[in-house]
Design an enzyme around this catalytic site. Sequence first.
Site, PDB file in Angstrom:
ATOM      1  N   ASP A 263       0.862  -1.171   0.000  1.00 53.56           N
ATOM      2  CA  ASP A 263       0.000   0.000   0.000  1.00 53.56           C
ATOM      3  C   ASP A 263       0.906   1.232   0.000  1.00 53.56           C
ATOM      4  OD1 ASP A 263      -3.153   0.692   1.725  1.00 53.56           O
ATOM      5  OD2 ASP A 263      -2.098   1.758   0.138  1.00 53.56           O
TER       6      ASP A 263
HETATM    7  C1  GLC Z   1      -4.350   4.332  -0.050  1.00 52.54           C
HETATM    8  C2  GLC Z   1      -5.264   3.209   0.382  1.00 52.54           C
HETATM    9  C3  GLC Z   1      -5.415   2.117  -0.641  1.00 52.54           C
HETATM   10  C4  GLC Z   1      -5.300   2.694  -2.029  1.00 52.54           C
HETATM   11  C5  GLC Z   1      -3.881   3.196  -2.187  1.00 52.54           C
HETATM   12  C6  GLC Z   1      -3.650   3.805  -3.556  1.00 52.54           C
HETATM   13  O1  GLC Z   1      -3.552   4.711   1.020  1.00 52.54           O
HETATM   14  O2  GLC Z   1      -4.980   2.592   1.625  1.00 52.54           O
HETATM   15  O3  GLC Z   1      -6.684   1.490  -0.416  1.00 52.54           O
HETATM   16  O4  GLC Z   1      -5.588   1.704  -2.990  1.00 52.54           O
HETATM   17  O5  GLC Z   1      -3.537   4.138  -1.194  1.00 52.54           O
HETATM   18  O6  GLC Z   1      -4.459   4.921  -3.724  1.00 52.54           O
END
Ligand code: GLC
Length: 708
Positions: A263
């Site tokens: 993430d």
């Molecule tokens: C964010 C979220 C995740 C998302 C990612 C990219 O922090 O936790 O769900 O897909 O970043 O945007």
Amino acid sequence: MKTINELLGAMTAVQKVRQMSQFSINFYQSEIQTELTGPLLGFTPDDELRFSAGSIIGILSAEMMREVLEKYNQKNSDGIPAVVMADVIHGYRTIFPIPLAMRCSWNCEDVELACRIAAIEASACGIHVTFAPMADLVRDPRWGRVMESTGEDPYLNGKFAEAAVRGFQNGDVAAPDSLASCVKHFAGYGAPEAGREYNTVDMSEGVLREFYLSGYQKAIEAGCELVMTAFNTVDRVPATCNSWLLETLLRSELGFDGVVISDWNSIDELIAHGVAQNGSAAALKALRAGVDIDMMSGHYFKYLDENSVRTEALVDHLNESVARVLRLKERLGLFHAPLKGLDAHRAETLLLCAEHREAARKVAEDSIVLLENDGILPIHESKTIGIFGSLAETDRLLGNWSCEGKNEECVTLRRAFEGRRCKLLGQVDSTDPGVRDDQAVACDVAIVVTGEDQDTTGESTSRTSLELPEQDIDLVKELRRKGIPTIVVVHSGRPLMLERVSGIANGLVQAWFLGSESGNALADLLLGRISPQGRLTMTFPRNVGQIPIYYNAYKTGRPKQNEDDSYRYVSKYIDCSNSPLYPFGYGLLYTEMDYSGLKLSKKHLRGDEILKISVTVCNIGTREGTETVQLYIRDEICSVVRPVMELKAFQKVNLEAGQKQTIDFWLTAKDLAFYAGQEGWITEEGSFTVMVGSDVAHTLKEEFFWEE
Ligand code: GLC
């Protein structure tokens, strides 16, 4: 074209690490420097890295995305196309209800349709992968991301995760109108202590497996191409460097052989967690655990050089990761069509087209949950309606993950009423008592629209208070004091605390954030053009003090026998009931269904024998209605504690007034199993209770015995 192994064999270490790096679209569009979905970091990739990084995260118009990708392919010296990923969660330009709302339709076809349309629109604008479905099981409405979830039940979580993957991928991720699906957040992100975003998650392996795993597992079984690691820890080790989680459980046991992506910046956050000294250590730990793509930290690019990788005996890990990224691109068909699906004309034709809007409206209609109705609903067209409340005129009804959706394209309740045969008072300033009073006495039915703003839900929006706005509660009280029939409509991304209005409003409607067609769906339900059929997939507490409160809880050694049980030494509160305000599976119709004749084909089951369960459902009301018949079990005796109820199946049935139908379900020993550690999933001999009904608080019951 070269094979993956030939490609890999010809790549330098730097080229390999670039394939494992993902950067935000911000770095490709100099004029856009806002934070995308996480902190913008100190690391800015130079031109060479930008135009050779394996993947890009973000959204642009079709025209701008073409510009970026054409420039990328022109400047890219590795001859490997970029894969574009984004959060296409519940719509792209045509926005569907938030996932928690959609799941309350208990309609997998609705969810599949919504994801299919989202993929058609997003792929036309050059997106190849979506970071969805979010399959985190949730039990705590203080956490803002419950809006993105399926709620508290493992069975539903699995069913809807499968449906989402089917919708996005459509059985062919290379097709120009498909998106590859990335299930997230592996694992257990939905259980942060105190509902506080990014907080510690701590649970037993048994609870992880019995409650939290099903959504990810079913998405993987449905063929999702990627898995995203969670920010949180799993048994004291952050998911992003957790070898047990990512190697043993995800790859060896669940058989996942796709791409694992971190993430946003979660590799760097291993330092803040206190398990890595610096970026280099963090990069090596994540690589060792099996993270293939580094989203936004830059540490893979900065620190995974030939020396460090060789010294740490991670050469094979590196090559396996790069090979998975290359195979993903191959499966997406990007080597043959680097701009796969990108088509400005198709985008122009399809985004927010009438057909897509109609689909969004139908799904929104199915997602609304009717919580109270003393007969005020549906509103007769002869009645004069007044709309009041802090959200009376809002068009902020798309929810928090709304991609290219635009608030101004959302149909408001007023606009919808104005397009229908009904008497509607003009817009009022609900905060002006004088104006409000005049309007109030002039209407036959007052609708108070309340809740929370769409930007107070989603990531980083944990709340300690979930009350409705005080002004709206006062308004409802005032209207009722005046004897004006009042309907409360709640827009929220989570269960809010509704007890202070539930007892005084004549009608109460949970209207979530329903997306582009919100007003049309709501107006048709309120005016009776369609009937409500939504059922809660997340418990609504009476107050925040009860949280976490969920239907599939364990019995405890001192269970409270019933609401009247006043005995001191039982599991209870002295200042509040144990029961929720509205339980799992609950939702009213514009008619009434009666359950009778629950029958089991056997009272004693052996081995693999199949148990048939039949029940008769009769529409004893005056209107057609769609009932969601729910089947639960309870394992009465087991070597580990078992939930008081477990959903095992459901069926939706539409019945005309007076019509009845026998509904059949089937159970096998496998449906009765629990996780027994080393022995895996097993079923133990003993008695079980079958419960069938309209929600967890209203079921018919029968017992049976199962033995080997
Ligand atoms: C964010 C979220 C995740 C998302 C990612 C990219 O922090 O936790 O769900 O897909 O970043 O945007």
